[in-house]
Design a protein around this motif. Structure first.
Motif, PDB file in Angstrom:
ATOM      1  N   GLU A  85       0.833  -1.207   0.000  1.00 11.36           N
ATOM      2  CA  GLU A  85       0.000   0.000   0.000  1.00 11.36           C
ATOM      3  C   GLU A  85       0.867   1.256   0.000  1.00 11.36           C
ATOM      4  N   LEU A  86       1.917   1.247   0.822  1.00 15.89           N
ATOM      5  CA  LEU A  86       2.840   2.383   0.849  1.00 15.89           C
ATOM      6  C   LEU A  86       3.525   2.550  -0.498  1.00 15.89           C
ATOM      7  N   TYR A  87       3.932   1.431  -1.090  1.00 14.02           N
ATOM      8  CA  TYR A  87       4.632   1.491  -2.377  1.00 14.02           C
ATOM      9  C   TYR A  87       3.718   2.084  -3.457  1.00 14.02           C
ATOM     10  N   THR A  88       2.466   1.689  -3.448  1.00 14.15           N
ATOM     11  CA  THR A  88       1.507   2.253  -4.393  1.00 14.15           C
ATOM     12  C   THR A  88       1.327   3.748  -4.157  1.00 14.15           C
ATOM     13  N   ASP A  89       1.233   4.137  -2.890  1.00  9.97           N
ATOM     14  CA  ASP A  89       1.089   5.559  -2.559  1.00  9.97           C
ATOM     15  C   ASP A  89       2.297   6.368  -3.033  1.00  9.97           C
ATOM     16  N   LEU A  90       3.466   5.732  -3.041  1.00  8.77           N
ATOM     17  CA  LEU A  90       4.685   6.401  -3.504  1.00  8.77           C
ATOM     18  C   LEU A  90       4.764   6.467  -5.032  1.00  8.77           C
ATOM     19  N   GLY A  91       3.846   5.765  -5.706  1.00  6.55           N
ATOM     20  CA  GLY A  91       3.846   5.758  -7.166  1.00  6.55           C
ATOM     21  C   GLY A  91       4.400   4.499  -7.773  1.00  6.55           C
ATOM     22  N   GLY A  92       4.696   3.475  -6.934  1.00  2.55           N
ATOM     23  CA  GLY A  92       5.207   2.210  -7.433  1.00  2.55           C
ATOM     24  C   GLY A  92       4.082   1.282  -7.867  1.00  2.55           C
ATOM     25  N   GLN A  93       4.454   0.187  -8.523  1.00  6.08           N
ATOM     26  CA  GLN A  93       3.483  -0.794  -9.005  1.00  6.08           C
ATOM     27  C   GLN A  93       3.475  -1.998  -8.067  1.00  6.08           C
ATOM     28  N   SER A  94       2.311  -2.272  -7.454  1.00  5.45           N
ATOM     29  CA  SER A  94       2.155  -3.423  -6.570  1.00  5.45           C
ATOM     30  C   SER A  94       1.229  -4.440  -7.222  1.00  5.45           C
ATOM     31  N   LEU A  95       1.639  -5.707  -7.188  1.00  5.79           N
ATOM     32  CA  LEU A  95       0.875  -6.802  -7.783  1.00  5.79           C
ATOM     33  C   LEU A  95       0.360  -7.708  -6.667  1.00  5.79           C
ATOM     34  N   TYR A  96      -0.928  -8.070  -6.737  1.00 14.68           N
ATOM     35  CA  TYR A  96      -1.562  -8.857  -5.693  1.00 14.68           C
ATOM     36  C   TYR A  96      -2.163 -10.147  -6.257  1.00 14.68           C
ATOM     37  N   PHE A  97      -2.135 -11.216  -5.444  1.00 10.72           N
ATOM     38  CA  PHE A  97      -2.665 -12.503  -5.895  1.00 10.72           C
ATOM     39  C   PHE A  97      -3.560 -13.174  -4.858  1.00 10.72           C
ATOM     40  N   GLY A  98      -3.595 -12.638  -3.628  1.00  7.88           N
ATOM     41  CA  GLY A  98      -4.490 -13.148  -2.597  1.00  7.88           C
ATOM     42  C   GLY A  98      -5.804 -12.390  -2.601  1.00  7.88           C
ATOM     43  N   LYS A  99      -6.633 -12.665  -1.601  1.00  6.72           N
ATOM     44  CA  LYS A  99      -7.930 -11.983  -1.492  1.00  6.72           C
ATOM     45  C   LYS A  99      -7.732 -10.474  -1.393  1.00  6.72           C
TER      46      LYS A  99
END
Length: 289
Positions: A190-204
């Motif tokens: 979440e922090l990485y996304t807020d910083l402008g990074g790309q986060s990939l998720y695979f769980g719920k």
């Protein structure tokens, strides 16, 4: 408006399969909830199937070892599917490259070293320092007992500037270990996304974990599924996205939001709380039983 029920037995006949969360529903990270164990056992005795679906960042077999240590009986479930399973599948497929900066604890070693049979011939995943990485794999904080997400801000800013994708092995932001609240991998993502990074998720609440559960059960979307969980940002929207009913366990992460009696949430407080989050699970109950 959600319907508050007192036991799973009230609605069990309407469903073939349960996707049941672990932490906050079946156990508290230290010991199981006896009433929840009994509810799942009874569902199976009546012919239902139970998938323990968890955002734990470890492959399912390690989750099972943890449940065994807690003395959770194996006859309370048919299958365990974890965010770790789904994220590991993506990692070995090369979702964030082959050279990764890994944020993990020793208990998560199996995520990297226990290679699934279908990936035995894939190019290896190499764990390297941040300045050599093609991507990031985050299973959780290095020390979740003492650290907070902001401790990673400088390093994640460097990663963002290098354009590194981050694979999040556990979308949960926090979890309760007994009476202690800890940050999870989802907090760093979440922090990485807020910083402008790309986060990939695979769980719920994301599709891969549900697709894996159905595939391993050998069942399609035509079965009657019920998702049970205490995560208003994971379990409930995940169920909605899959087109299945949700049973929200109010006595988990949000236990202190619905009045003094954890077992019996105040209906007005619950409806108001859900409305502010734009969520409307079909059912709710204090604790799984």
């Amino acid at each position: 408006m959600t319907q508050i029920i007192q036991s799973l037995a009230e609605i069990a006949a309407d469903y073939d399969v349960l996707f049941c969360d672990l932490w906050g529903c079946l156990h508290n990270g230290v010991e199981p909830y006896p009433a929840a164990v009994s509810a799942l056992q009874n569902f199976r005795r009546q012919g239902g199937r139970v998938v323990l679906m968890t955002n734990a960042p470890r492959p399912g077999k390690y989750v099972q070892e943890q449940l065994d240590r807690m003395c959770v009986p194996r006859d309370s479930y048919d299958l365990i599917v974890s965010s770790g399973d789904a994220a590991q599948d993506a990692m070995f497929a090369g979702a964030v490259g082959r050279k990764v900066w890994a944020i993990f604890q020793p208990k998560d070693e199996g995520f990297f070293s226990d290679i699934p049979a279908e990936w035995q011939d894939a190019p290896m995943i190499e764990r390297v320092p941040l300045d050599e990485a093609e991507g990031i794999v985050c299973c959780g904080l290095f020390d979740d007992m003492t650290e907070v997400p902001d401790d990673y801000r400088a390093r994640l800013t460097i990663a963002r500037d290098r354009g590194l994708p981050l694979l999040c092995a556990n979308p949960d932001v926090v979890v309760d270990l007994g009476e202690t609240r800890l940050y999870c991998a989802g907090a760093l993502a979440e922090l990485y996304t807020d910083l402008g990074g790309q986060s990939l998720y695979f769980g719920k609440p994301h599709p891969p974990i549900y697709e894996m559960a159905r595939r391993r059960l050998g069942l399609g979307k035509d079965m009657r599924y019920l998702a049970i969980g205490d995560g208003i940002a994971t379990d409930v929207p995940g169920a909605v996205a899959e087109g299945i009913d949700a049973l929200f366990v109010t006595g988990g992460l949000a236990f202190d939001q619905f009045g003094p009696d954890v077992e019996n949430p105040d209906p007005a407080m619950l409806d108001e709380w859900l409305a502010t989050r734009s969520e409307n699970p079909r059912y709710s109950m204090g604790r799984l039983r």
